[in-house]
Write an enzyme that holds these catalytic residues in place. Structure first.
Site, PDB file in Angstrom:
ATOM      1  N   ASP A  97       0.831  -1.213   0.000  1.00  0.00           N
ATOM      2  CA  ASP A  97       0.000   0.000   0.000  1.00  0.00           C
ATOM      3  C   ASP A  97       0.868   1.267   0.000  1.00  0.00           C
ATOM      4  O   ASP A  97       0.554   2.238  -0.691  1.00  0.00           O
ATOM      5  CB  ASP A  97      -0.885  -0.016   1.267  1.00  0.00           C
ATOM      6  CG  ASP A  97      -2.307   0.472   1.004  1.00  0.00           C
ATOM      7  OD1 ASP A  97      -2.616   0.801  -0.151  1.00  0.00           O
ATOM      8  OD2 ASP A  97      -3.112   0.530   1.959  1.00  0.00           O
ATOM      9  N   ALA A 155      -4.428   9.972   6.344  1.00  0.00           N
ATOM     10  CA  ALA A 155      -3.344  10.285   5.410  1.00  0.00           C
ATOM     11  C   ALA A 155      -2.760   8.974   4.895  1.00  0.00           C
ATOM     12  O   ALA A 155      -3.154   7.897   5.343  1.00  0.00           O
ATOM     13  CB  ALA A 155      -2.274  11.106   6.120  1.00  0.00           C
ATOM     14  N   ASN A 157       0.529   7.871   4.957  1.00  0.00           N
ATOM     15  CA  ASN A 157       1.827   7.353   5.412  1.00  0.00           C
ATOM     16  C   ASN A 157       1.708   6.179   6.399  1.00  0.00           C
ATOM     17  O   ASN A 157       2.579   5.345   6.459  1.00  0.00           O
ATOM     18  CB  ASN A 157       2.686   8.479   6.000  1.00  0.00           C
ATOM     19  CG  ASN A 157       2.006   9.204   7.134  1.00  0.00           C
ATOM     20  OD1 ASN A 157       0.798   9.098   7.322  1.00  0.00           O
ATOM     21  ND2 ASN A 157       2.767   9.947   7.904  1.00  0.00           N
ATOM     22  N   LYS A 180     -12.559   6.944   6.221  1.00  0.00           N
ATOM     23  CA  LYS A 180     -12.154   7.071   4.816  1.00  0.00           C
ATOM     24  C   LYS A 180     -10.629   7.154   4.744  1.00  0.00           C
ATOM     25  O   LYS A 180     -10.031   8.151   5.150  1.00  0.00           O
ATOM     26  CB  LYS A 180     -12.745   8.334   4.176  1.00  0.00           C
ATOM     27  CG  LYS A 180     -12.464   8.379   2.665  1.00  0.00           C
ATOM     28  CD  LYS A 180     -12.569   9.739   2.058  1.00  0.00           C
ATOM     29  CE  LYS A 180     -11.312  10.563   2.147  1.00  0.00           C
ATOM     30  NZ  LYS A 180     -10.138  10.030   1.423  1.00  0.00           N
ATOM     31  N   PRO A 235      -3.534  22.576   5.044  1.00  0.00           N
ATOM     32  CA  PRO A 235      -4.602  23.115   4.180  1.00  0.00           C
ATOM     33  C   PRO A 235      -5.882  22.277   4.243  1.00  0.00           C
ATOM     34  O   PRO A 235      -6.988  22.823   4.310  1.00  0.00           O
ATOM     35  CB  PRO A 235      -3.988  23.075   2.775  1.00  0.00           C
ATOM     36  CG  PRO A 235      -2.512  23.091   2.996  1.00  0.00           C
ATOM     37  CD  PRO A 235      -2.271  22.382   4.295  1.00  0.00           C
ATOM     38  N   GLU A 254      -4.933  16.091  13.304  1.00  0.00           N
ATOM     39  CA  GLU A 254      -3.518  15.696  13.357  1.00  0.00           C
ATOM     40  C   GLU A 254      -2.895  16.144  12.053  1.00  0.00           C
ATOM     41  O   GLU A 254      -3.050  15.499  11.025  1.00  0.00           O
ATOM     42  CB  GLU A 254      -3.410  14.171  13.509  1.00  0.00           C
ATOM     43  CG  GLU A 254      -3.848  13.646  14.847  1.00  0.00           C
ATOM     44  CD  GLU A 254      -2.899  14.037  15.967  1.00  0.00           C
ATOM     45  OE1 GLU A 254      -1.811  14.568  15.693  1.00  0.00           O
ATOM     46  OE2 GLU A 254      -3.271  13.833  17.136  1.00  0.00           O
ATOM     47  N   CYS A 288       4.851  12.825   9.958  1.00  0.00           N
ATOM     48  CA  CYS A 288       4.405  14.186  10.271  1.00  0.00           C
ATOM     49  C   CYS A 288       5.264  14.872  11.318  1.00  0.00           C
ATOM     50  O   CYS A 288       5.491  16.066  11.267  1.00  0.00           O
ATOM     51  CB  CYS A 288       2.963  14.130  10.741  1.00  0.00           C
ATOM     52  SG  CYS A 288       2.754  12.956  12.083  1.00  0.00           S
ATOM     53  N   GLY A 459      -2.279  21.170  14.882  1.00  0.00           N
ATOM     54  CA  GLY A 459      -3.410  20.339  15.251  1.00  0.00           C
ATOM     55  C   GLY A 459      -4.249  20.808  16.405  1.00  0.00           C
ATOM     56  O   GLY A 459      -3.938  21.793  17.081  1.00  0.00           O
ATOM     57  N   GLU A 463      -4.312  12.394  20.178  1.00  0.00           N
ATOM     58  CA  GLU A 463      -4.637  10.985  19.977  1.00  0.00           C
ATOM     59  C   GLU A 463      -3.873  10.180  21.023  1.00  0.00           C
ATOM     60  O   GLU A 463      -2.962  10.679  21.688  1.00  0.00           O
ATOM     61  CB  GLU A 463      -4.242  10.550  18.557  1.00  0.00           C
ATOM     62  CG  GLU A 463      -5.064  11.273  17.510  1.00  0.00           C
ATOM     63  CD  GLU A 463      -5.131  10.573  16.170  1.00  0.00           C
ATOM     64  OE1 GLU A 463      -4.088  10.424  15.536  1.00  0.00           O
ATOM     65  OE2 GLU A 463      -6.252  10.190  15.764  1.00  0.00           O
TER      66      GLU A 463
HETATM   67  P1  NAD Z   1      -4.008  15.425   2.713  1.00  0.00           P
HETATM   68  O1  NAD Z   1      -4.308  16.586   3.561  1.00  0.00           O
HETATM   69  O2  NAD Z   1      -3.791  15.666   1.254  1.00  0.00           O
HETATM   70  O3  NAD Z   1      -5.169  14.339   2.795  1.00  0.00           O
HETATM   71  C1  NAD Z   1      -5.559  13.763   4.024  1.00  0.00           C
HETATM   72  C2  NAD Z   1      -6.920  13.138   3.870  1.00  0.00           C
HETATM   73  O4  NAD Z   1      -7.908  14.161   3.755  1.00  0.00           O
HETATM   74  C3  NAD Z   1      -7.086  12.253   2.636  1.00  0.00           C
HETATM   75  O5  NAD Z   1      -7.830  11.108   3.004  1.00  0.00           O
HETATM   76  C4  NAD Z   1      -7.880  13.126   1.693  1.00  0.00           C
HETATM   77  O6  NAD Z   1      -8.667  12.398   0.770  1.00  0.00           O
HETATM   78  C5  NAD Z   1      -8.773  13.880   2.664  1.00  0.00           C
HETATM   79  N1  NAD Z   1      -9.303  15.160   2.182  1.00  0.00           N
HETATM   80  C6  NAD Z   1      -8.749  16.030   1.317  1.00  0.00           C
HETATM   81  N2  NAD Z   1      -9.529  17.112   1.158  1.00  0.00           N
HETATM   82  C7  NAD Z   1     -10.611  16.936   1.947  1.00  0.00           C
HETATM   83  C8  NAD Z   1     -11.776  17.717   2.234  1.00  0.00           C
HETATM   84  N3  NAD Z   1     -11.971  18.903   1.669  1.00  0.00           N
HETATM   85  N4  NAD Z   1     -12.669  17.215   3.111  1.00  0.00           N
HETATM   86  C9  NAD Z   1     -12.477  16.025   3.721  1.00  0.00           C
HETATM   87  N5  NAD Z   1     -11.399  15.248   3.485  1.00  0.00           N
HETATM   88  C10 NAD Z   1     -10.470  15.694   2.606  1.00  0.00           C
HETATM   89  O7  NAD Z   1      -2.751  14.727   3.386  1.00  0.00           O
HETATM   90  P2  NAD Z   1      -1.846  13.560   2.838  1.00  0.00           P
HETATM   91  O8  NAD Z   1      -1.049  14.106   1.687  1.00  0.00           O
HETATM   92  O9  NAD Z   1      -2.666  12.346   2.638  1.00  0.00           O
HETATM   93  O10 NAD Z   1      -0.879  13.307   4.087  1.00  0.00           O
HETATM   94  C11 NAD Z   1       0.258  14.055   4.326  1.00  0.00           C
HETATM   95  C12 NAD Z   1      -0.011  15.103   5.384  1.00  0.00           C
HETATM   96  O11 NAD Z   1      -0.556  14.497   6.546  1.00  0.00           O
HETATM   97  C13 NAD Z   1       1.249  15.802   5.844  1.00  0.00           C
HETATM   98  O12 NAD Z   1       1.014  17.176   5.993  1.00  0.00           O
HETATM   99  C14 NAD Z   1       1.528  15.174   7.185  1.00  0.00           C
HETATM  100  O13 NAD Z   1       2.276  15.967   8.062  1.00  0.00           O
HETATM  101  C15 NAD Z   1       0.154  14.931   7.692  1.00  0.00           C
HETATM  102  N6  NAD Z   1       0.164  13.883   8.724  1.00  0.00           N
HETATM  103  C16 NAD Z   1      -0.066  14.229  10.022  1.00  0.00           C
HETATM  104  C17 NAD Z   1      -0.020  13.273  11.024  1.00  0.00           C
HETATM  105  C18 NAD Z   1      -0.237  13.642  12.462  1.00  0.00           C
HETATM  106  O14 NAD Z   1      -0.496  12.744  13.263  1.00  0.00           O
HETATM  107  N7  NAD Z   1      -0.139  14.890  12.874  1.00  0.00           N
HETATM  108  C19 NAD Z   1       0.228  11.937  10.684  1.00  0.00           C
HETATM  109  C20 NAD Z   1       0.445  11.620   9.358  1.00  0.00           C
HETATM  110  C21 NAD Z   1       0.399  12.596   8.386  1.00  0.00           C
END
Ligand code: NAD
Length: 489
Positions: A97, A155, A157, A180, A235, A254, A288, A459, A463
């Site tokens: 994955d 996300a 990762n 999701k 964002p 998060e 992250c 955040g 968690e």
């Molecule tokens: P992303 O923000 O692009 O997407 C995250 C999730 O949000 C995806 O499932 C996406 O489909 C969904 N999404 C996007 N737009 C949406 C909307 N308008 N409404 C509802 N859902 C929506 O992030 P990514 O690229 O998948 O992951 C990388 C980011 O995640 C990095 O910034 C990383 O730092 C962060 N992250 C944070 C943690 C933490 O615990 N703080 C852990 C892992 C990753």
């Protein structure tokens, strides 16, 4: 057609205790990052699928909440046992994955998910209210109640871990969940749902549906949803928080970071280098909480960089992540690889020195060498923005006061670390960090027993640990009068 894929799941979604398909949803190809080739295809949830999942979660919630905490906990603990028994196949799937090396996924993903299920399974039976004595024998008792239907959005990762870190506390408190996963890594959460069901979670208690941001948005907007927990970028966090605010929903966010790591000249250098490796190159840097701004006290800077490069030269083994001897896999997707490469170019353009790595490897898959930048200044893009890749920036500093001020000069506040042998300084610096999760002489550990989360733009909420309980439940106060009710007229 689907038979030609290596790792095809039984269906795209898991709703009401079973796999559900609707091929009219937009196709999502799952790409193996090591080859760039599709290994599975799922379909984004259609409005009918979204409705089915929410209706199923809403219908199941009251009966699930009415079970005793001990009974709910038993289900979670059974799920933890199953996850541990199946650690290897689950880890192999996590590697398909995400592209993370099997040597990592065997110890960091299903195991971490199992820890969360076990921990919250263990405390589910002890979630109680309190008794508050008042004048004249009156009293208030509180009830800790479930919020209702929770939505989890992940996300890419840590797909297994995120699905469980959100699901376990939610379910322990008597909520049901629609989760999701990221569209980039849709496979692992289905296994979490399947295992929870096998462990005895009634139909509808934990559901998984696929899709892009729009599907997430539909879930967040639905009036049946009481809480949204997102792991993603800042964002996206802003958008989801805003949408949730319209319904005054509970949120856990998060989000991203640009965390600092301070290495003082009295630190155990090898230990600090290990911390920097963990905080920059584990999971090919896609973590992250990574400590990507490594502030090194001037006197030891050269030795630090030299030994750091030596460590990468001798220690990193890049290759097929399914090979258990490999410890550095590809970037998880083509888009992210492109983003990281752009940041590397920007770092060079803005005058930083690319002291090591940072080059693409081969044409198949999304491989990139780990990169170290030196001569980085605080105003450079690579020192300000989250890269989410294996790019470490070394910055120099002279004094503790200066290092702390510069470490905190960021809009993010997810994590921070300090390496020093001076105990007083270690605690002073930890207290001074503007970050939700701090480390002294180590980095990037996230045990389920400890709260994890960010401050500032990184955040809202926490968690893991007992702290998560307050984010998945609310308190009802019941005033009990032991005397006749009196009124002024
Ligand atoms: P992303 O923000 O692009 O997407 C995250 C999730 O949000 C995806 O499932 C996406 O489909 C969904 N999404 C996007 N737009 C949406 C909307 N308008 N409404 C509802 N859902 C929506 O992030 P990514 O690229 O998948 O992951 C990388 C980011 O995640 C990095 O910034 C990383 O730092 C962060 N992250 C944070 C943690 C933490 O615990 N703080 C852990 C892992 C990753």
């Amino acid at each position: 057609m689907t038979e030609s894929y290596t790792i095809q799941p039984a269906a795209s979604h898991f709703i009401g205790g079973e796999y559900v398909e609707d091929t009219t949803g937009e196709p999502i190809d799952v790409v193996y990052p090591a080859t760039g080739k599709p290994i599975a295809r799922v379909h984004a949830a259609t409005p009918a699928i979204i409705e089915k999942a929410l209706a199923s979660a809403a219908e199941a919630q009251a009966a699930w909440a009415a079970m005793t905490g001990t009974e709910r906990g038993r289900v979670l603990r059974r799920a933890a046992d199953i996850m541990r028994e199946r650690n290897r196949p689950l880890s192999v799937l996590e590697t398909w994955d995400t592209g993370k090396p099997l040597s990592e996924t065997l110890v960091a993903d299903a195991t971490s998910a199992a820890d969360a299920l076990e921990y919250f399974g263990g405390i589910a039976g002890s979630l109680t209210g309190e008794h508050i004595p008042l004048a004249g024998g009156d009293f208030v008792y509180t009830r800790r109640e479930a919020l209702g239907v929770c939505v989890g959005i992940g996300a890419w990762n840590y797909p297994t871990q995120i699905a469980a870190w959100k699901g376990a506390p939610a379910l322990a408190c008597g909520n049901t969940m629609v989760f999701k996963p990221s569209e980039t890594t849709p496979l692992c959460a289905l296994k979490v749902a399947e295992i929870l069901h096998e462990a005895g979670a009634p139909a509808g208690v934990y559901n998984v549906i696929q899709g892009m941001g729009l599907v997430g948005r539909s879930l967040v907007d639905d009036p049946r949803v009481a809480k949204v927990s997102l792991t993603g970028s800042v964002p996206t966090g802003r958008k989801v928080y805003q949408a949730a605010a319209a319904g005054l929903k509970h949120v856990t966010m998060e989000l991203g970071g640009k965390s600092p790591m301070l290495v003082f000249d009295d630190a155990d250098l090898d230990s600090a280098i290990s911390g920097a490796v963990l905080g920059n190159f584990y999971s090919s840097g896609q973590v992250c909480s990574n400590g990507t701004r490594v502030f090194v006290q001037r006197g030891i800077r050269e030795a630090f960089v030299e030994r750091m490069i030596e460590r990468l030269k001798t220690g990193v083994k890049i290759g097929d992540p399914q090979d258990e001897t490999v410890n550095f896999g590809p970037i998880s997707n083509a888009r992210q690889l492109d983003i990281i490469e752009r940041y590397i170019r920007k770092g060079v353009e803005e005058g930083a020195t690319l002291a090591y790595g940072g080059k693409r490897i081969g044409n198949d898959g999304f491989y990139l060498e780990p990169a170290i930048f030196t001569d980085v200044t605080d105003d450079m893009t690579i020192a300000r923005e989250e890269i989410f890749g294996p790019v470490l920036s070394v910055l120099d500093f002279d004094t503790e006061e200066e290092a702390l001020r510069r470490a905190n000069a960021t809009e993010f506040g997810l994590a921070a670390g300090v390496f020093t042998k001076d105990l007083e300084r270690a605690h002073r610096v930890a207290a001074g960090f503007e970050a939700g999760t701090c480390y002294i002489n180590t980095y990037n550990l996230a045990p389920v027993e400890a709260p994890f989360g960010g401050s500032k733009l990184s955040g809202v909420g926490r968690e893991n640990s007992k702290a998560a309980i307050s984010h998945y439940s609310e308190i009802k106060s019941v005033y009990v009068a032991m005397n006749p009710c009196e009124a002024p007229f």
